[in-house]
Scaffold this motif. Structure first.
Motif, PDB file in Angstrom:
ATOM      1  N   GLU A   1       0.757  -1.209   0.330  1.00 10.38           N
ATOM      2  CA  GLU A   1      -0.141   0.165  -0.040  1.00 10.38           C
ATOM      3  C   GLU A   1       0.827   1.142   0.287  1.00 10.38           C
ATOM      4  OE1 GLU A   1      -2.623  -0.370   3.360  1.00 10.38           O
ATOM      5  OE2 GLU A   1      -3.665  -1.870   2.349  1.00 10.38           O
ATOM      6  N   LEU A   2       0.702   2.309  -0.482  1.00  8.39           N
ATOM      7  CA  LEU A   2       1.331   3.212  -1.058  1.00  8.39           C
ATOM      8  C   LEU A   2       0.602   4.038  -1.294  1.00  8.39           C
ATOM      9  CD1 LEU A   2       3.042   2.527  -3.818  1.00  8.39           C
ATOM     10  CD2 LEU A   2       3.996   2.248  -1.619  1.00  8.39           C
ATOM     11  N   LEU A   3       1.121   5.929  -0.116  1.00  9.39           N
ATOM     12  CA  LEU A   3       0.444   6.629  -0.295  1.00  9.39           C
ATOM     13  C   LEU A   3       1.058   7.848  -0.708  1.00  9.39           C
ATOM     14  CD1 LEU A   3      -1.981   8.097   1.668  1.00  9.39           C
ATOM     15  CD2 LEU A   3       0.159   9.183   2.794  1.00  9.39           C
ATOM     16  N   PHE A   4       0.332   8.508  -2.278  1.00  6.33           N
ATOM     17  CA  PHE A   4       0.483   9.297  -2.825  1.00  6.33           C
ATOM     18  C   PHE A   4      -0.642  10.385  -2.364  1.00  6.33           C
ATOM     19  CE2 PHE A   4       2.147   5.701  -5.137  1.00  6.33           C
ATOM     20  CZ  PHE A   4       3.084   6.699  -5.734  1.00  6.33           C
ATOM     21  N   ALA A   5       0.159  12.028  -2.952  1.00  2.00           N
ATOM     22  CA  ALA A   5      -0.656  13.020  -3.456  1.00  2.00           C
ATOM     23  C   ALA A   5      -1.615  12.963  -4.073  1.00  2.00           C
ATOM     24  CB  ALA A   5       0.445  14.150  -3.872  1.00  2.00           C
ATOM     25  N   LYS A   6      -2.866  13.601  -4.618  1.00  2.00           N
ATOM     26  CA  LYS A   6      -4.041  13.752  -5.534  1.00  2.00           C
ATOM     27  C   LYS A   6      -3.179  13.770  -6.542  1.00  2.00           C
ATOM     28  CE  LYS A   6      -8.500  13.527  -3.738  1.00  2.00           C
ATOM     29  NZ  LYS A   6      -9.604  14.115  -3.806  1.00  2.00           N
ATOM     30  N   ASN A   7      -1.899  14.870  -6.751  1.00  2.00           N
ATOM     31  CA  ASN A   7      -1.582  15.567  -8.065  1.00  2.00           C
ATOM     32  C   ASN A   7      -0.665  14.302  -8.361  1.00  2.00           C
ATOM     33  OD1 ASN A   7      -2.688  17.721  -6.880  1.00  2.00           O
ATOM     34  ND2 ASN A   7      -1.062  18.850  -6.373  1.00  2.00           N
ATOM     35  N   ALA A   8       0.174  13.398  -7.748  1.00  2.00           N
ATOM     36  CA  ALA A   8       1.061  12.091  -8.030  1.00  2.00           C
ATOM     37  C   ALA A   8      -0.261  11.951  -9.576  1.00  2.00           C
ATOM     38  CB  ALA A   8       1.085  11.317  -7.337  1.00  2.00           C
ATOM     39  N   ILE A   9      -1.457  11.635  -9.545  1.00  2.00           N
ATOM     40  CA  ILE A   9      -2.128  10.833 -10.456  1.00  2.00           C
ATOM     41  C   ILE A   9      -2.563  11.539 -11.366  1.00  2.00           C
ATOM     42  CG2 ILE A   9      -5.128   9.408 -10.467  1.00  2.00           C
ATOM     43  CD1 ILE A   9      -3.215   8.818  -8.022  1.00  2.00           C
ATOM     44  N   GLY A  10      -1.581  10.451 -12.665  1.00  2.00           N
ATOM     45  CA  GLY A  10      -1.688  10.823 -14.050  1.00  2.00           C
ATOM     46  C   GLY A  10      -2.820  11.027 -14.841  1.00  2.00           C
ATOM     47  N   ALA A  11      -3.632   9.513 -14.753  1.00  2.00           N
ATOM     48  CA  ALA A  11      -5.116   9.405 -15.202  1.00  2.00           C
ATOM     49  C   ALA A  11      -5.083   7.925 -14.118  1.00  2.00           C
ATOM     50  CB  ALA A  11      -4.405   8.461 -16.529  1.00  2.00           C
ATOM     51  N   VAL A  12      -6.770   8.439 -14.338  1.00  2.00           N
ATOM     52  CA  VAL A  12      -7.645   7.018 -14.069  1.00  2.00           C
ATOM     53  C   VAL A  12      -8.472   6.245 -15.153  1.00  2.00           C
ATOM     54  CG1 VAL A  12     -10.228   6.899 -13.239  1.00  2.00           C
ATOM     55  CG2 VAL A  12      -8.200   8.742 -11.917  1.00  2.00           C
ATOM     56  N   LEU A  13      -7.862   5.174 -15.390  1.00  2.00           N
ATOM     57  CA  LEU A  13      -8.521   3.978 -15.859  1.00  2.00           C
ATOM     58  C   LEU A  13      -9.480   3.697 -15.829  1.00  2.00           C
ATOM     59  CD1 LEU A  13      -5.328   3.096 -16.347  1.00  2.00           C
ATOM     60  CD2 LEU A  13      -5.700   4.729 -17.002  1.00  2.00           C
ATOM     61  N   THR A  14      -9.848   3.159 -17.298  1.00  2.00           N
ATOM     62  CA  THR A  14     -11.789   2.638 -17.300  1.00  2.00           C
ATOM     63  C   THR A  14     -11.169   0.994 -16.716  1.00  2.00           C
ATOM     64  OG1 THR A  14     -11.362   1.313 -19.127  1.00  2.00           O
ATOM     65  CG2 THR A  14     -12.301   3.766 -19.074  1.00  2.00           C
ATOM     66  N   ASP A  15     -11.892   0.204 -16.140  1.00  2.00           N
ATOM     67  CA  ASP A  15     -12.079  -1.350 -15.861  1.00  2.00           C
ATOM     68  C   ASP A  15     -11.306  -1.691 -17.256  1.00  2.00           C
ATOM     69  OD1 ASP A  15     -12.326  -0.451 -13.541  1.00  2.00           O
ATOM     70  OD2 ASP A  15     -14.496  -1.234 -13.697  1.00  2.00           O
ATOM     71  N   ASP A  16     -12.164  -2.109 -18.353  1.00  2.00           N
ATOM     72  CA  ASP A  16     -11.586  -2.533 -19.419  1.00  2.00           C
ATOM     73  C   ASP A  16      -9.927  -2.637 -19.901  1.00  2.00           C
ATOM     74  OD1 ASP A  16     -13.150  -3.953 -19.602  1.00  2.00           O
ATOM     75  OD2 ASP A  16     -14.313  -2.611 -20.949  1.00  2.00           O
ATOM     76  N   GLU A  17      -9.558  -1.134 -19.378  1.00  2.00           N
ATOM     77  CA  GLU A  17      -8.422  -0.976 -19.741  1.00  2.00           C
ATOM     78  C   GLU A  17      -7.283  -0.634 -18.887  1.00  2.00           C
ATOM     79  OE1 GLU A  17      -5.851   3.670 -21.730  1.00  2.00           O
ATOM     80  OE2 GLU A  17      -7.497   3.967 -20.155  1.00  2.00           O
ATOM     81  N   TYR A  18      -7.720  -1.148 -17.558  1.00  2.00           N
ATOM     82  CA  TYR A  18      -7.120  -1.691 -16.506  1.00  2.00           C
ATOM     83  C   TYR A  18      -6.217  -2.839 -16.499  1.00  2.00           C
ATOM     84  CZ  TYR A  18      -4.997  -1.844 -11.430  1.00  2.00           C
ATOM     85  OH  TYR A  18      -3.715  -1.865 -10.432  1.00  2.00           O
TER      86      TYR A  18
END
Length: 167
Positions: A70-87
């Motif tokens: 489990e990793l804690l990231f800043a929200k700004n470090a999220i580059g993209a939210v992927l669809t389930d199919d793409e992930y």
């Protein structure tokens, strides 16, 4: 000053305005995407790591990167939210195909050469004897012995001046 002297400055200011406007629009889209993140969503960080969102806080996101990681990231470090199919396609290699199974291209050519009529003479003849793809000697091949000797002579290394067979 005349109007022609001010024209380049006006064009420059308009271009700067348009560039800052498009940058602000991209920032707003990224912020909206990050705010719509929910636990269970697949994400890609700006560093290129793929993980699943476990918990979303105001400024941070807890990501599940694998069993027990489990990793804690800043929200700004999220580059993209992927669809389930793409992930699933990227992380697990699972292709979700909405087409029918008839449209799937086979992995090998065997299905392209198989026929439904296995009783045909061609199918029976092809099953009778195996095909030997190895090299054959000239005697077995049925070629002229003179041609075979000539071919063998071409395969041997050529002698140059000073080379002899003497030992």
């Amino acid at each position: 000053m005349n109007a022609f002297t001010l024209l380049p400055f006006i064009v420059l200011i308009a271009a700067m305005f348009l560039m800052t406007r498009s940058a602000k629009k991209k920032q707003q889209q990224a912020a909206t995407m990050r705010n719509e993140m929910q636990p269970g969503s697949g994400v890609r960080t700006i560093g290129g790591m793929y993980a699943t969102v476990k918990e979303v806080n105001e400024d941070t996101v807890l990501l599940d990167a694998g069993p027990g990681v489990e990793l804690l990231f800043a929200k700004n470090a999220i580059g993209a939210v992927l669809t389930d199919d793409e992930y699933n396609r990227i992380v697990h290699g699972i292709e979700h195909d909405l087409k029918s199974d008839a449209d799937i291209v086979p992995d090998d050519a065997s299905s392209l050469t198989e026929t439904d009529e296995s009783d045909s003479p061609a199918a029976a003849a092809s099953d009778d004897k195996a095909v030997d793809l190895g090299k054959k000697d000239a005697d077995e091949d049925g070629t002229d012995p003179a041609v075979a000797a000539e071919a063998k002579a071409e395969d041997e290394p050529k002698k140059t001046d000073g080379d002899t067979d003497a030992k």
